[in-house]
Design an enzyme around this catalytic site. Sequence first.
Site, PDB file in Angstrom:
ATOM      1  N   TYR A  81     -23.569  59.560  58.881  1.00 41.30           N
ATOM      2  CA  TYR A  81     -23.454  58.208  58.322  1.00 41.30           C
ATOM      3  C   TYR A  81     -24.851  57.646  58.039  1.00 41.30           C
ATOM      4  CZ  TYR A  81     -21.467  53.444  58.082  1.00 41.30           C
ATOM      5  OH  TYR A  81     -21.071  52.189  57.681  1.00 41.30           O
ATOM      6  N   ASP A  97     -11.077  58.740  43.479  1.00 39.66           N
ATOM      7  CA  ASP A  97     -11.691  59.498  44.566  1.00 39.66           C
ATOM      8  C   ASP A  97     -13.174  59.557  44.231  1.00 39.66           C
ATOM      9  OD1 ASP A  97     -12.714  61.239  46.391  1.00 39.66           O
ATOM     10  OD2 ASP A  97     -11.323  62.887  45.968  1.00 39.66           O
ATOM     11  N   VAL A  98     -13.978  58.809  44.958  1.00 37.82           N
ATOM     12  CA  VAL A  98     -15.392  58.665  44.598  1.00 37.82           C
ATOM     13  C   VAL A  98     -16.169  59.977  44.735  1.00 37.82           C
ATOM     14  CG1 VAL A  98     -15.494  56.186  45.127  1.00 37.82           C
ATOM     15  CG2 VAL A  98     -16.106  57.853  46.910  1.00 37.82           C
ATOM     16  N   ASN A 117     -18.444  50.706  47.174  1.00 41.36           N
ATOM     17  CA  ASN A 117     -18.242  50.259  48.552  1.00 41.36           C
ATOM     18  C   ASN A 117     -17.480  51.251  49.427  1.00 41.36           C
ATOM     19  OD1 ASN A 117     -17.710  48.029  50.688  1.00 41.36           O
ATOM     20  ND2 ASN A 117     -15.657  48.633  50.012  1.00 41.36           N
ATOM     21  N   ASP A 175      -9.206  52.596  44.809  1.00 39.44           N
ATOM     22  CA  ASP A 175      -9.194  53.172  46.153  1.00 39.44           C
ATOM     23  C   ASP A 175      -8.495  54.538  46.123  1.00 39.44           C
ATOM     24  OD1 ASP A 175      -9.596  51.492  49.090  1.00 39.44           O
ATOM     25  OD2 ASP A 175      -8.641  53.468  49.172  1.00 39.44           O
ATOM     26  N   LYS A 223     -26.475  56.605  54.506  1.00 37.19           N
ATOM     27  CA  LYS A 223     -26.807  55.199  54.244  1.00 37.19           C
ATOM     28  C   LYS A 223     -28.301  55.013  53.966  1.00 37.19           C
ATOM     29  CE  LYS A 223     -22.551  53.638  54.762  1.00 37.19           C
ATOM     30  NZ  LYS A 223     -21.770  53.170  53.625  1.00 37.19           N
TER      31      LYS A 223
END
Length: 272
Positions: A155, A63-64, A90, A37, A159
């Site tokens: 968003y 940090d994605v 996720n 995370d 997605k």
Amino acid sequence: MSIFREKVCLVTGGGSGLGREVCSQLADRGACVVIADLNEEAARDVAQKISNHGGTAIASYVDVTDSKSIEVLIDAALAQYGRLDYMFNNAGITVVGEFRDLPLDELKKVLDVNLTGILHGSHYAFQVMAKQGYGHIVNTASGFGLVPGPTNLPYTVAKFGVVGLSETMRCEGLDLGIKVSVICPGYIRTSMIDNMRTFNADSADVISQILAKMVDPQQAARLVLRGVEKNRAIIAFPSYVGVLTFLYRCFPRLFLRYSLTTIRNFRKIRKS
Ligand SMILES: NC(=O)c1ccc[n+]([C@@H]2O[C@H](COP(=O)([O-])OP(=O)(O)OC[C@H]3O[C@@H](n4cnc5c(N)ncnc54)[C@H](O)[C@@H]3O)[C@@H](O)[C@H]2O)c1
């Protein structure tokens, strides 16, 4: 015996909400969990709770949005356990508001975490799993990856991208021994909802307009893991996500009428 027993499972965004519950339930089923995370303290807290209950977990910073950070994370998991069985991409953020009100940097931030972040995790995990000849990538999208979400534009863009990415990877992965699933939940009661970031409207007003029943994160994680066990391509819940998707695909004009109520209701609470 659970299929997750002694499996190496990496979960990004594992410090809170859905990710945290997925980590706990994986550990309950005997998995070795890597909890990653941006909020390293939260990840450590989850790992500590799992260890206190006799489970196996380590916490790590990631940090994605930074591909190098993802590579370092996966390499560390490989160094520790020798393989990667499950990669749960996720981590996610949201911002609610009208497209005309959202600054460009806010739009990009959501795309950076929710789409580029999942691309980074998928890309490196796919390479590792292709070499291994096995593995399962599980990407978190949303119901807004299947139907348009007015007031949630960045968003929704991200997605929809995650659904396309995952379904294409599922096809490319099939002969390589790699499974891919994408999660498309409706509302889940997590800090993403409780601490919702909004533009030009009060978050309390926005939350009060959500009529759909929220799933609790424990129940959501159970449904996710059940879908992964069954190697489902799309893990969508609760049932209204399926109903809305059917309506959108088969009766688009009716769906548009329904969607218009969302934006028109939002305009009643919009500040200017
Ligand atoms: N809550 C909902 O209603 C809902 C519905 C559908 C899908 N989702 C998706 O579920 C996933 C988890 O969301 P949640 O509801 O548990 O939210 P949450 O806010 O409780 O958890 C998200 C976690 O991601 C972490 N994170 C954020 N940016 C990061 C980054 N750049 N690198 C690494 N970690 C980062 C946060 O620190 C946090 O721990 C997200 O992808 C979200 O879009 C949530």
